[in-house]
Scaffold this motif. Structure first.
Motif, PDB file in Angstrom:
ATOM      1  N   ALA A 231       0.828  -1.209   0.000  1.00 60.70           N
ATOM      2  CA  ALA A 231       0.000   0.000   0.000  1.00 60.70           C
ATOM      3  C   ALA A 231       0.858   1.253   0.000  1.00 60.70           C
ATOM      4  O   ALA A 231       0.386   2.344  -0.316  1.00 60.70           O
ATOM      5  CB  ALA A 231      -0.926   0.000   1.208  1.00 60.70           C
ATOM      6  N   TYR A 232       2.156   1.090   0.335  1.00 62.09           N
ATOM      7  CA  TYR A 232       3.116   2.199   0.350  1.00 62.09           C
ATOM      8  C   TYR A 232       4.174   2.019  -0.755  1.00 62.09           C
ATOM      9  O   TYR A 232       5.279   2.541  -0.648  1.00 62.09           O
ATOM     10  CB  TYR A 232       3.790   2.273   1.720  1.00 62.09           C
ATOM     11  N   ASP A 233       3.813   1.271  -1.793  1.00 62.26           N
ATOM     12  CA  ASP A 233       4.723   0.979  -2.906  1.00 62.26           C
ATOM     13  C   ASP A 233       6.011   0.323  -2.426  1.00 62.26           C
ATOM     14  O   ASP A 233       7.078   0.512  -3.016  1.00 62.26           O
ATOM     15  CB  ASP A 233       5.051   2.256  -3.694  1.00 62.26           C
ATOM     16  N   GLY A 234       5.914  -0.433  -1.339  1.00 60.48           N
ATOM     17  CA  GLY A 234       7.077  -1.128  -0.813  1.00 60.48           C
ATOM     18  C   GLY A 234       8.083  -0.217  -0.150  1.00 60.48           C
ATOM     19  O   GLY A 234       9.191  -0.650   0.177  1.00 60.48           O
ATOM     20  N   ASP A 235       7.724   1.042   0.083  1.00 59.16           N
ATOM     21  CA  ASP A 235       8.622   2.035   0.667  1.00 59.16           C
ATOM     22  C   ASP A 235       8.550   1.945   2.191  1.00 59.16           C
ATOM     23  O   ASP A 235       7.577   2.371   2.803  1.00 59.16           O
ATOM     24  CB  ASP A 235       8.227   3.432   0.193  1.00 59.16           C
ATOM     25  N   ASP A 236       9.619   1.424   2.787  1.00 52.16           N
ATOM     26  CA  ASP A 236       9.627   1.211   4.227  1.00 52.16           C
ATOM     27  C   ASP A 236       9.540   2.528   4.991  1.00 52.16           C
ATOM     28  O   ASP A 236       8.856   2.619   6.013  1.00 52.16           O
ATOM     29  CB  ASP A 236      10.890   0.446   4.633  1.00 52.16           C
ATOM     30  N   THR A 237      10.222   3.558   4.491  1.00 52.47           N
ATOM     31  CA  THR A 237      10.187   4.855   5.170  1.00 52.47           C
ATOM     32  C   THR A 237       8.777   5.433   5.175  1.00 52.47           C
ATOM     33  O   THR A 237       8.295   5.930   6.194  1.00 52.47           O
ATOM     34  CB  THR A 237      11.151   5.844   4.503  1.00 52.47           C
ATOM     35  N   ALA A 238       8.103   5.360   4.045  1.00 49.23           N
ATOM     36  CA  ALA A 238       6.728   5.871   3.961  1.00 49.23           C
ATOM     37  C   ALA A 238       5.817   5.111   4.915  1.00 49.23           C
ATOM     38  O   ALA A 238       4.938   5.702   5.559  1.00 49.23           O
ATOM     39  CB  ALA A 238       6.218   5.760   2.532  1.00 49.23           C
ATOM     40  N   SER A 239       6.009   3.812   5.017  1.00 49.05           N
ATOM     41  CA  SER A 239       5.209   2.993   5.921  1.00 49.05           C
ATOM     42  C   SER A 239       5.464   3.385   7.370  1.00 49.05           C
ATOM     43  O   SER A 239       4.520   3.528   8.170  1.00 49.05           O
ATOM     44  CB  SER A 239       5.527   1.510   5.706  1.00 49.05           C
ATOM     45  N   MET A 240       6.734   3.593   7.724  1.00 48.37           N
ATOM     46  CA  MET A 240       7.064   3.994   9.095  1.00 48.37           C
ATOM     47  C   MET A 240       6.492   5.370   9.416  1.00 48.37           C
ATOM     48  O   MET A 240       5.972   5.597  10.505  1.00 48.37           O
ATOM     49  CB  MET A 240       8.583   3.998   9.293  1.00 48.37           C
ATOM     50  N   GLU A 241       6.609   6.311   8.474  1.00 48.74           N
ATOM     51  CA  GLU A 241       6.103   7.662   8.704  1.00 48.74           C
ATOM     52  C   GLU A 241       4.597   7.658   8.946  1.00 48.74           C
ATOM     53  O   GLU A 241       4.077   8.509   9.673  1.00 48.74           O
ATOM     54  CB  GLU A 241       6.445   8.554   7.513  1.00 48.74           C
ATOM     55  N   ASP A 242       3.914   6.711   8.358  1.00 47.66           N
ATOM     56  CA  ASP A 242       2.471   6.584   8.542  1.00 47.66           C
ATOM     57  C   ASP A 242       2.129   5.685   9.734  1.00 47.66           C
ATOM     58  O   ASP A 242       0.970   5.352   9.952  1.00 47.66           O
ATOM     59  CB  ASP A 242       1.839   6.027   7.260  1.00 47.66           C
ATOM     60  N   ASN A 243       3.169   5.285  10.473  1.00 55.49           N
ATOM     61  CA  ASN A 243       3.013   4.421  11.645  1.00 55.49           C
ATOM     62  C   ASN A 243       2.300   3.122  11.304  1.00 55.49           C
ATOM     63  O   ASN A 243       1.451   2.634  12.060  1.00 55.49           O
ATOM     64  CB  ASN A 243       2.270   5.142  12.776  1.00 55.49           C
ATOM     65  N   ASN A 244       2.646   2.559  10.167  1.00 58.62           N
ATOM     66  CA  ASN A 244       2.036   1.299   9.734  1.00 58.62           C
ATOM     67  C   ASN A 244       2.848   0.109  10.230  1.00 58.62           C
ATOM     68  O   ASN A 244       4.073   0.056  10.053  1.00 58.62           O
ATOM     69  CB  ASN A 244       1.962   1.248   8.204  1.00 58.62           C
ATOM     70  N   THR A 245       2.172  -0.831  10.826  1.00 60.35           N
ATOM     71  CA  THR A 245       2.795  -2.087  11.254  1.00 60.35           C
ATOM     72  C   THR A 245       2.837  -3.040  10.067  1.00 60.35           C
ATOM     73  O   THR A 245       1.809  -3.310   9.456  1.00 60.35           O
ATOM     74  CB  THR A 245       1.996  -2.703  12.414  1.00 60.35           C
ATOM     75  N   SER A 246       4.034  -3.547   9.736  1.00 62.16           N
ATOM     76  CA  SER A 246       4.172  -4.388   8.547  1.00 62.16           C
ATOM     77  C   SER A 246       5.194  -5.490   8.785  1.00 62.16           C
ATOM     78  O   SER A 246       5.967  -5.436   9.750  1.00 62.16           O
ATOM     79  CB  SER A 246       4.593  -3.544   7.331  1.00 62.16           C
ATOM     80  N   CYS A 247       5.193  -6.445   7.865  1.00 59.64           N
ATOM     81  CA  CYS A 247       6.069  -7.610   8.021  1.00 59.64           C
ATOM     82  C   CYS A 247       6.898  -7.842   6.755  1.00 59.64           C
ATOM     83  O   CYS A 247       7.993  -7.306   6.629  1.00 59.64           O
ATOM     84  CB  CYS A 247       5.230  -8.839   8.373  1.00 59.64           C
ATOM     85  N   PHE A 248       6.401  -8.606   5.797  1.00 58.76           N
ATOM     86  CA  PHE A 248       7.203  -8.994   4.636  1.00 58.76           C
ATOM     87  C   PHE A 248       7.478  -7.832   3.699  1.00 58.76           C
ATOM     88  O   PHE A 248       6.581  -7.069   3.340  1.00 58.76           O
ATOM     89  CB  PHE A 248       6.505 -10.111   3.851  1.00 58.76           C
ATOM     90  N   ASN A 249       8.750  -7.706   3.299  1.00 61.22           N
ATOM     91  CA  ASN A 249       9.169  -6.751   2.271  1.00 61.22           C
ATOM     92  C   ASN A 249      10.554  -7.177   1.807  1.00 61.22           C
ATOM     93  O   ASN A 249      11.516  -7.114   2.578  1.00 61.22           O
ATOM     94  CB  ASN A 249       9.201  -5.325   2.812  1.00 61.22           C
ATOM     95  N   TYR A 250      10.661  -7.622   0.554  1.00 58.07           N
ATOM     96  CA  TYR A 250      11.935  -8.149   0.041  1.00 58.07           C
ATOM     97  C   TYR A 250      12.879  -6.970  -0.182  1.00 58.07           C
ATOM     98  O   TYR A 250      12.938  -6.391  -1.267  1.00 58.07           O
ATOM     99  CB  TYR A 250      11.699  -8.909  -1.255  1.00 58.07           C
ATOM    100  N   ARG A 251      13.636  -6.607   0.866  1.00 55.94           N
ATOM    101  CA  ARG A 251      14.510  -5.433   0.802  1.00 55.94           C
ATOM    102  C   ARG A 251      15.794  -5.673   1.582  1.00 55.94           C
ATOM    103  O   ARG A 251      15.917  -6.647   2.337  1.00 55.94           O
ATOM    104  CB  ARG A 251      13.787  -4.211   1.378  1.00 55.94           C
ATOM    105  N   LEU A 252      16.728  -4.752   1.396  1.00 55.17           N
ATOM    106  CA  LEU A 252      17.999  -4.811   2.111  1.00 55.17           C
ATOM    107  C   LEU A 252      17.877  -4.132   3.471  1.00 55.17           C
ATOM    108  O   LEU A 252      16.980  -3.301   3.691  1.00 55.17           O
ATOM    109  CB  LEU A 252      19.099  -4.109   1.305  1.00 55.17           C
TER     110      LEU A 252
END
Length: 341
Positions: A231-252
């Motif tokens: 929902a955040y285009d796989g952008d971890d920073t955007a997810s954190m800024e929105d305080n979204n709790t998430s799990c899987f993301n194929y990233r470094l």
């Protein structure tokens, strides 16, 4: 028979009926939720419907939009119930009765919907749940009301491909689609309202997440939102800024060439805005991610949604064998829990 004898007989009959009803309710409340496949659950419900029972089943559930009632917590005991809530995340008293499970707009029970349209059992307004509703019922594992996991459908695979999952699958991928599971939960948001949430994780921790999130739900632990990182285009920073709790993301791992545990579906970030990721520079300065969360880098201060070793979230995850990033030395990742099966 005189009138007094008639009154006595009626009173005895009424008393017997009351005892039967109380006994039945007591037995229902003692029943703990067990893991089962959705097919087994639907079959059980169909049998009860066929029997024409007028007594509601405490596990009555469809995968629909009304939140599940907080009944007895699996594995909870009196002492943990008394001490499990932090100031920001108060302990809840148990509720009663069974309700819908996971996000449909109707209030059909699993039994009735599964008899007519098996796909309706998995109906939900959530994107991931809607895309995953064609999974065969026998492949869906239910923990209790509103809490289940399933393999990824072809539609859900297409949705995450090129976002949280690589568009060009590596020759030797760290994780495959078949290793992953879609997880549906309920949680309390910051308004104290029960809402749906969804995650994708590694199959190895799917049952752990169901048990942990059910316990958090039972205790009314507040998590602002739980949405797929896609929902955040796989952008971890955007997810954190929105305080979204998430799990899987194929990233470094941030700032490295190593795959994160999130890439394996073995890590989860909880309320990340209030529990930031902190790196320490050689000049003594620190870097806080997300940047706007700098106010929450000082963990000696008390504030809402703070994860520390006294927090219920910390205790539940570590009891299930997860490692907390807040205990690391070189960096501090207060939002982060990971597990190596």
């Amino acid at each position: 028979m005189n009138s007094n004898q008639g009154k006595i007989i009626r009173m005895v009959v009424i008393l017997a009926l009351v005892l039967l009803i109380v006994g039945g309710v007591t037995r229902m409340k003692k029943k703990d939720p067990d893991s089962m496949t959705l097919e087994e659950y639907a079959s059980r419900q169909a049998e009860q419907q066929g029997a024409g029972s007028d007594t509601p089943n405490p596990g009555t559930q469809s995968f629909g939009g009304t939140s599940p009632a907080s009944e007895s917590s699996p594995g909870a005991n009196a002492s943990s119930a008394a001490s499990s809530g932090s100031e920001a995340n108060p302990t809840a008293s148990s509720g009663s009765g069974g309700t819908d499970l996971s996000g449909a707009t109707s209030s059909q029970t699993a039994s009735s919907s599964s008899e007519t349209d098996p796909a309706a059992v998995l109906a939900s307004h959530l994107v991931g749940a809607s895309l995953n509703r064609d999974i065969p019922l026998e492949e869906v594992t239910v923990y209790t009301e509103g809490f289940y996991f399933a393999p990824l459908s072809d539609d859900l695979k297409r949705y995450i491909t090129g976002v949280s999952y690589p568009a060009d699958e590596p020759e030797d991928p760290a994780v495959t689609y078949e290793d992953l599971r879609y997880v549906h939960i309920w949680h309390y948001n910051f308004e104290g309202e029960p809402v749906e949430g969804e995650l994708i994780c590694n199959e190895a921790i799917a049952q752990d997440l169901l048990e942990i999130f059910y316990e958090l739900y039972y205790r009314q632990y507040q998590i602002e939102k739980v949405s797929l990182i896609d929902a955040y285009d796989g952008d971890d920073t955007a997810s954190m800024e929105d305080n979204n709790t998430s799990c899987f993301n194929y990233r470094l791992v941030e700032g490295s060439s190593s795959l994160s545990k999130h890439a394996l579906g073995l890590a989860i970030d909880i309320n990340p805005y209030y529990n930031p990721y902190i790196t320490y520079n050689q000049d003594g300065s620190i870097r806080v991610s997300p940047e706007d969360s700098a106010a929450y880098a000082d963990r000696s201060v008390t504030f809402p949604y703070k994860i520390d070793e006294a927090d219920l979230c910390y205790r539940l995850f570590t009891e299930h064998g997860f490692i907390w990033g807040g205990n690391w030395n070189s960096v501090k990742d207060y939002q982060h829990f990971q597990k190596t099966p």
